[in-house]
Design a protein around this motif. Structure first.
Motif, mmCIF file in Angstrom:
data_model
loop_
_atom_site.group_PDB
_atom_site.id
_atom_site.type_symbol
_atom_site.label_atom_id
_atom_site.label_comp_id
_atom_site.label_asym_id
_atom_site.label_seq_id
_atom_site.Cartn_x
_atom_site.Cartn_y
_atom_site.Cartn_z
ATOM 1 N N ALA A 120 -2.393 -3.398 1.024
ATOM 2 C CA ALA A 120 -1.881 -1.824 1.633
ATOM 3 C C ALA A 120 -2.383 -0.961 0.964
ATOM 4 O O ALA A 120 -1.573 -0.239 0.130
ATOM 5 C CB ALA A 120 -0.554 -2.200 1.462
ATOM 6 N N THR A 122 -3.803 2.927 0.787
ATOM 7 C CA THR A 122 -3.642 3.961 1.705
ATOM 8 C C THR A 122 -5.051 4.515 1.986
ATOM 9 O O THR A 122 -6.058 4.073 1.394
ATOM 10 C CB THR A 122 -3.194 5.385 0.960
ATOM 11 O OG1 THR A 122 -3.981 5.751 -0.181
ATOM 12 C CG2 THR A 122 -1.715 5.177 0.337
ATOM 13 N N THR A 232 4.010 -4.751 -6.186
ATOM 14 C CA THR A 232 4.598 -4.038 -5.258
ATOM 15 C C THR A 232 4.008 -2.576 -5.402
ATOM 16 O O THR A 232 3.770 -1.913 -6.473
ATOM 17 C CB THR A 232 6.159 -3.884 -5.041
ATOM 18 O OG1 THR A 232 6.673 -3.464 -6.348
ATOM 19 C CG2 THR A 232 6.766 -5.382 -4.600
ATOM 20 N N SER A 234 3.753 1.991 -3.874
ATOM 21 C CA SER A 234 4.902 2.825 -3.203
ATOM 22 C C SER A 234 4.432 2.757 -1.423
ATOM 23 O O SER A 234 3.234 2.719 -1.299
ATOM 24 C CB SER A 234 4.605 4.261 -3.625
ATOM 25 O OG SER A 234 4.985 5.234 -2.653
ATOM 26 N N ASP A 235 5.589 3.045 -0.651
ATOM 27 C CA ASP A 235 5.350 3.041 0.733
ATOM 28 C C ASP A 235 5.136 4.376 1.278
ATOM 29 O O ASP A 235 5.066 4.711 2.390
ATOM 30 C CB ASP A 235 6.437 2.158 1.394
ATOM 31 C CG ASP A 235 7.869 3.006 1.181
ATOM 32 O OD1 ASP A 235 7.792 3.939 0.542
ATOM 33 O OD2 ASP A 235 8.804 2.491 1.535
ATOM 34 N N GLY A 236 5.221 5.467 0.248
ATOM 35 C CA GLY A 236 4.975 6.978 0.777
ATOM 36 C C GLY A 236 6.115 7.295 1.292
ATOM 37 O O GLY A 236 6.403 8.534 1.462
ATOM 38 N N HIS A 237 7.389 6.889 0.968
ATOM 39 C CA HIS A 237 8.412 7.272 1.528
ATOM 40 C C HIS A 237 9.853 7.092 0.491
ATOM 41 O O HIS A 237 10.981 7.154 1.093
ATOM 42 C CB HIS A 237 9.104 6.740 2.785
ATOM 43 C CG HIS A 237 7.865 6.956 3.891
ATOM 44 N ND1 HIS A 237 7.767 8.030 4.584
ATOM 45 C CD2 HIS A 237 7.189 5.822 4.519
ATOM 46 C CE1 HIS A 237 6.574 7.919 5.549
ATOM 47 N NE2 HIS A 237 6.261 6.574 5.457
ATOM 48 N N SER A 240 9.304 1.094 -1.721
ATOM 49 C CA SER A 240 8.203 0.021 -2.229
ATOM 50 C C SER A 240 8.009 -0.942 -1.118
ATOM 51 O O SER A 240 8.603 -1.033 -0.464
ATOM 52 C CB SER A 240 8.474 -0.553 -3.550
ATOM 53 O OG SER A 240 9.695 -1.404 -3.349
ATOM 54 N N GLN A 241 6.550 -1.562 -1.283
ATOM 55 C CA GLN A 241 6.083 -2.375 -0.172
ATOM 56 C C GLN A 241 5.196 -3.575 -1.060
ATOM 57 O O GLN A 241 4.615 -2.944 -2.098
ATOM 58 C CB GLN A 241 5.582 -1.850 0.961
ATOM 59 C CG GLN A 241 4.149 -1.044 0.436
ATOM 60 C CD GLN A 241 3.483 -0.604 1.749
ATOM 61 O OE1 GLN A 241 3.633 -0.955 2.821
ATOM 62 N NE2 GLN A 241 2.721 0.602 1.549
ATOM 63 N N GLN A 245 -0.201 -7.228 2.372
ATOM 64 C CA GLN A 245 0.287 -7.122 3.580
ATOM 65 C C GLN A 245 0.403 -8.610 4.562
ATOM 66 O O GLN A 245 1.391 -8.705 5.260
ATOM 67 C CB GLN A 245 -0.423 -5.909 4.358
ATOM 68 C CG GLN A 245 -0.215 -4.776 3.835
ATOM 69 C CD GLN A 245 1.224 -4.248 3.850
ATOM 70 O OE1 GLN A 245 1.845 -3.914 4.983
ATOM 71 N NE2 GLN A 245 2.063 -4.328 2.766
#
Length: 405
Positions: A120, A122, A232, A234-237, A240-241, A245
């Protein structure tokens, strides 16, 4: 592993594709939003240099469908002084790039597993990684000095991913303990070739027994694959993620799978030492010529092993072999006893010089045993102590009996 002669051709083809294709972008110039990054892990092969497995970074343009694998495992047997450099610990490796399907077909035909982990990243991270890999592929940047444990084809892949992610992988994995040491992983993976496994175990020094964290243990493709599951990002929001994937097995491992744990060498080497000791004592009493041949064979192997370990420590850059405590068990001092032992089977007493050499070897054995028993000692060479101790004691007893005969 592929020959380095393909490197310039591959790089040229990748660069040329940017100029030859005007209707669409490709991996070399696609925007980051169109790039998909995956870690490709290949299972171990049959040849000794394939036993540790291999991996690559796949960069895919989701619009054109073009997929390119970047890997750091290329070496060239035709390189000037290749084998001399290999012996001195100055191995030169290169990055390579190849169309994914060609690379996968090679490993499928070899019967080695292929696992794909989609990561995952960016768009900015994917583009930065792609640009770094293309920069690294340039002839002036492609080479590096290979080290088995700290700078190999997997650590280069790991470090490239970590660089693109701003150090997230290292920050996480350094907090997690490793499962094994360098030595344990080495003998586990080399156990299918017992003689080579024993040679490597004998030649590794205390460096190979230091405790590892997950970052250090990810020098292996299999360990890097497993460790990334624990990372994990950052999911940008504000949340975390998982970094991974998805994970897909593209091809099963048809070759023999290495054991999950390293073999315990203490019992077989201890039994071997007792067997040699018993044969020395038995043949000394009943077949003196066989006794002399067997004893000289042991001394010749002990002296040769010691000489090689001494060379590795003093004349090479194989730092994993430095300060090897097994030099107390097997060393060039054994050569001094070759002729006296041959004379001893005919009842000729030891000279003062030979007797002194034998005494020094027994003292070295005692030091090796005491070093191993002291708290805080790192090197785990119990199997070789168990092998050497009865063998040397039997030789010393028979030689001393000959002296007083």
């Amino acid at each position: 592993m592929k020959l380095a002669s393909r490197l310039l051709l591959t790089f040229a083809l990748i660069l040329c594709s940017a100029f030859l294709t005007t209707a669409r972008a490709d991996v070399t110039n696609a925007p980051g939003a169109n790039l998909e990054v995956s870690l490709i892990t290949y299972g171990p092969g049959d040849i000794y240099w394939e036993r540790f497995g291999h991996d690559a970074i796949e960069v895919r343009d989701t619009v054109s469908g073009e997929e390119v694998n970047f890997n750091y495992g290329v070496f060239n047997f035709d390189e000037k002084n290749f084998f001399l450099n290999f012996a001195r610990g100055r191995m030169h490796y290169l990055i390579d790039a190849e169309v994914t399907s060609d690379e996968e077909n090679f490993y499928k035909e070899a019967g080695r597993s292929i696992t794909k982990q989609r990561l995952a990243l960016t768009p900015d991270q994917a583009a930065a990684l792609r640009d770094f890999l293309l920069w690294n592929l340039r002839p002036e940047n492609a080479g590096y000095n290979y080290d088995y444990y700290i700078d190999n084809c997997t650590t280069r892949v790991r470090d490239a991913l970590d660089r693109a992610l701003g150090g997230v992988i290292k920050a996480r994995l350094t907090t997690l303990p490793g499962g094994m040491t360098f030595r344990q992983q080495t003998i586990r993976l080399m156990s299918a070739q017992p003689w080579l496994m024993l040679i490597l175990d004998l030649g590794l020094g205390p460096y190979a027994d230091q405790p590892l964290n997950a970052w250090q243990e990810s020098f292996l493709p299999e360990e890097l694959q497993k460790s990334l599951r624990n990372v994990t990002i950052s999911d940008g929001h504000g949340g975390s993620q998982p970094l991974v994937q998805s994970e897909d097995l593209l091809a099963p491992q048809r070759l023999e799978v290495p054991p999950a744990t390293p073999p315990d060498l203490r019992i077989p080497l201890g039994i071997a030492g007792l067997l040699i000791a018993g044969l020395l004592v038995l043949t000394w009493r009943r077949a003196s010529l066989i006794y002399a041949l067997l004893g000289n064979l042991f001394l010749l192997l002990a002296g040769t092993a010691g000489l090689l370990m001494l060379i590795l420590w003093t004349l090479t850059e194989h730092h994993s072999a430095w300060a090897n405590a097994n030099l107390l068990l097997f060393n060039p001092l054994a050569f001094v006893l070759l002729r006296p032992l041959w004379r001893a089977h005919r009842g000729i007493t030891l000279s003062r010089f030979a007797n002194g050499a034998l005494l020094l070897q027994l003292i070295a054995l005692l030091v090796a045993l005491l070093l191993h028993l002291l708290p805080g000692v790192v090197q785990q060479n119990q199997p070789w102590i168990l092998f050497a101790l009865p063998s040397w004691l039997a030789l010393a007893w028979t030689l001393r009996r000959a002296r007083h005969a």
